[in-house]
Enzyme design. Sequence first.
Site, PDB file in Angstrom:
ATOM      1  N   HIS A   1     -12.520  61.726  56.002  1.00 57.33           N
ATOM      2  CA  HIS A   1     -13.611  62.361  57.991  1.00 57.33           C
ATOM      3  C   HIS A   1     -12.778  63.308  57.925  1.00 57.33           C
ATOM      4  CE1 HIS A   1     -12.951  61.358  62.043  1.00 57.33           C
ATOM      5  NE2 HIS A   1     -13.449  60.210  61.965  1.00 57.33           N
TER       6      HIS A   1
ATOM      7  N   ASP B   1      -3.945  60.992  55.807  1.00 57.27           N
ATOM      8  CA  ASP B   1      -4.675  60.593  56.590  1.00 57.27           C
ATOM      9  C   ASP B   1      -4.378  59.160  57.201  1.00 57.27           C
ATOM     10  OD1 ASP B   1      -6.406  59.527  58.950  1.00 57.27           O
ATOM     11  OD2 ASP B   1      -7.905  60.994  58.027  1.00 57.27           O
TER      12      ASP B   1
ATOM     13  N   GLN C   1      -6.640  54.816  58.973  1.00 56.56           N
ATOM     14  CA  GLN C   1      -7.449  53.424  58.892  1.00 56.56           C
ATOM     15  C   GLN C   1      -6.416  52.332  57.549  1.00 56.56           C
ATOM     16  OE1 GLN C   1      -9.833  51.774  59.665  1.00 56.56           O
ATOM     17  NE2 GLN C   1     -11.266  54.036  60.495  1.00 56.56           N
TER      18      GLN C   1
ATOM     19  N   LYS D   1      -6.592  52.444  66.875  1.00 58.90           N
ATOM     20  CA  LYS D   1      -7.363  51.057  65.745  1.00 58.90           C
ATOM     21  C   LYS D   1      -6.334  50.364  65.681  1.00 58.90           C
ATOM     22  CE  LYS D   1      -9.529  55.242  63.800  1.00 58.90           C
ATOM     23  NZ  LYS D   1     -11.127  55.159  64.568  1.00 58.90           N
TER      24      LYS D   1
ATOM     25  N   CYS E   1     -18.489  60.178  61.162  1.00 60.75           N
ATOM     26  CA  CYS E   1     -17.743  61.578  61.110  1.00 60.75           C
ATOM     27  C   CYS E   1     -17.721  61.771  59.385  1.00 60.75           C
ATOM     28  CB  CYS E   1     -16.861  60.722  62.216  1.00 60.75           C
ATOM     29  SG  CYS E   1     -17.205  60.625  63.312  1.00 60.75           S
TER      30      CYS E   1
HETATM   31  N1  PMP Z   1      -9.481  59.543  59.732  1.00 56.16           N
HETATM   32  C1  PMP Z   1     -10.483  58.750  59.617  1.00 56.16           C
HETATM   33  C2  PMP Z   1     -10.312  57.701  58.547  1.00 56.16           C
HETATM   34  C3  PMP Z   1     -10.914  57.973  60.930  1.00 56.16           C
HETATM   35  O1  PMP Z   1     -11.242  56.678  60.459  1.00 56.16           O
HETATM   36  C4  PMP Z   1     -10.625  58.314  61.882  1.00 56.16           C
HETATM   37  C5  PMP Z   1     -11.074  57.617  63.093  1.00 56.16           C
HETATM   38  N2  PMP Z   1     -12.438  57.065  62.704  1.00 56.16           N
HETATM   39  C6  PMP Z   1     -10.305  59.396  61.953  1.00 56.16           C
HETATM   40  C7  PMP Z   1      -9.504  59.472  60.624  1.00 56.16           C
HETATM   41  C8  PMP Z   1      -9.889  60.014  63.719  1.00 56.16           C
HETATM   42  O2  PMP Z   1      -8.967  59.530  64.383  1.00 56.16           O
HETATM   43  P1  PMP Z   1      -8.167  59.654  65.951  1.00 56.16           P
HETATM   44  O3  PMP Z   1     -10.794  59.992  66.410  1.00 56.16           O
HETATM   45  O4  PMP Z   1      -8.123  58.829  66.554  1.00 56.16           O
HETATM   46  O5  PMP Z   1      -8.440  60.834  65.956  1.00 56.16           O
END
Ligand code: PMP
Length: 404
Positions: free
Chosen positions: A114, A194, A197, A220, A360
């Site tokens: 991401h 990270d 997920q 999430k 993203c």
């Molecule tokens: N890393 C991953 C794998 C994600 O799926 C996401 C959210 N789509 C993020 C980071 C960023 O999360 P947040 O917007 O809650 O900071």
Amino acid sequence: MLDVRQIRNDFPILDTGIIYLDSAASSLTPEPVLETMLEFYRQYRGNVGRGIHRLSVKASEEYERVHGKVADLIGAKSRAEIVMVRNTTEGINLVACGLKWKKGDKVVTSIIEHHSNFIVWLRVRDRRGVHVEVVRPKAPVEDGILDPADFAKVIDDSTKLVALTHVSNVLGVVTPVREIAEIAHEHGAYVLIDAAQSVPHMKVDVQRVGCDFLAFSGHKMCAPTGSGALYIREELIDEVEPLCIGGGTIGDVEFDSYKLDESPRRFEAGTPDIGGTIGLGAAIEYLQRIGMENIERHEKDLVSQMYEALSELPKVEVYGPEPERRVGILPFNVSDLNPHDVALALDVSADIMVRSGHHCALPLSKSILGKPGSVRASVYIYNTREEINKFVSTVKEIAETLAK
Ligand code: PMP
């Protein structure tokens, strides 16, 4: 087993008839979490860590207790290792800005990340003269499966950090983080995971993963937006400079000097999101009552159903590996249709919510899938097999009526 009917009672928004398949972007919030937050606002609203009156004392106790709940959820040794942050992105940036980099250090990451675990490292490269090495998945690359052997080739003694996603937010594929962490540690590198997920969907234990840092978002996993946590291994607390300092972070202040407090306070500057964090605590209890193993099994079941049914549809291209290697995330495209049009058609014609676009993760979309975007369906505790049937039949109809 997980009692979906019972769970759905906690999400009155589902009574409107929507089929929510966008939990990888943000989950819905159950009533017990909302009630716990309202209790704070209605019954013991006060600031934390400062007041002596009973509302402040109660708010402080409840807020601090959540550090312990997070520690318990992810197998951390102590509350000192848990820093409350707004989201995964903030947690990762805290580590990126706080580590003491020197020119020539190396960061190893992957192309399936991401943006929040990718451009952060490009900025460290640009600011600090650090090298960034980007590992690609093994063949077939579209599955997104990372091979520890590829990491072994690029991790060396100059590697300061290996920053990896536990689960890809596009492909849903689970990364062999434990094996990669072992390789990193053999070279004295730190490992950042990270877990945006993974923590909401499976049992994650930082000791088993063997990571040094791990970040996840509350929104999430049934908690409110603006809540999340960063795990920092105890031994590394002094290796990370806080992102912000000020009120709430100090041990002592003189007219020309200051001493920071212990962790986690030194990292949590200013008035935190007290209500949000208390909501996160309630969400953790809610998920633990259901059981993380049950959640994982339920999602695997639904994603297998979705994978098999969508894979059989002509004009539908499904991405990512077999269901055994993924969590409840499934990206696809319908022939030449723009993914946003497919998502809109699902919403307008059948009240089905999915995500569309690059999610993203542009490097992944462009260089692995070879597409600017995809449609992504993702499941959670409140989804049912009937909903998946309805989703699949609607995709089929869209493919038959709108696609060439
Ligand atoms: N890393 C991953 C794998 C994600 O799926 C996401 C959210 N789509 C993020 C980071 C960023 O999360 P947040 O917007 O809650 O900071």
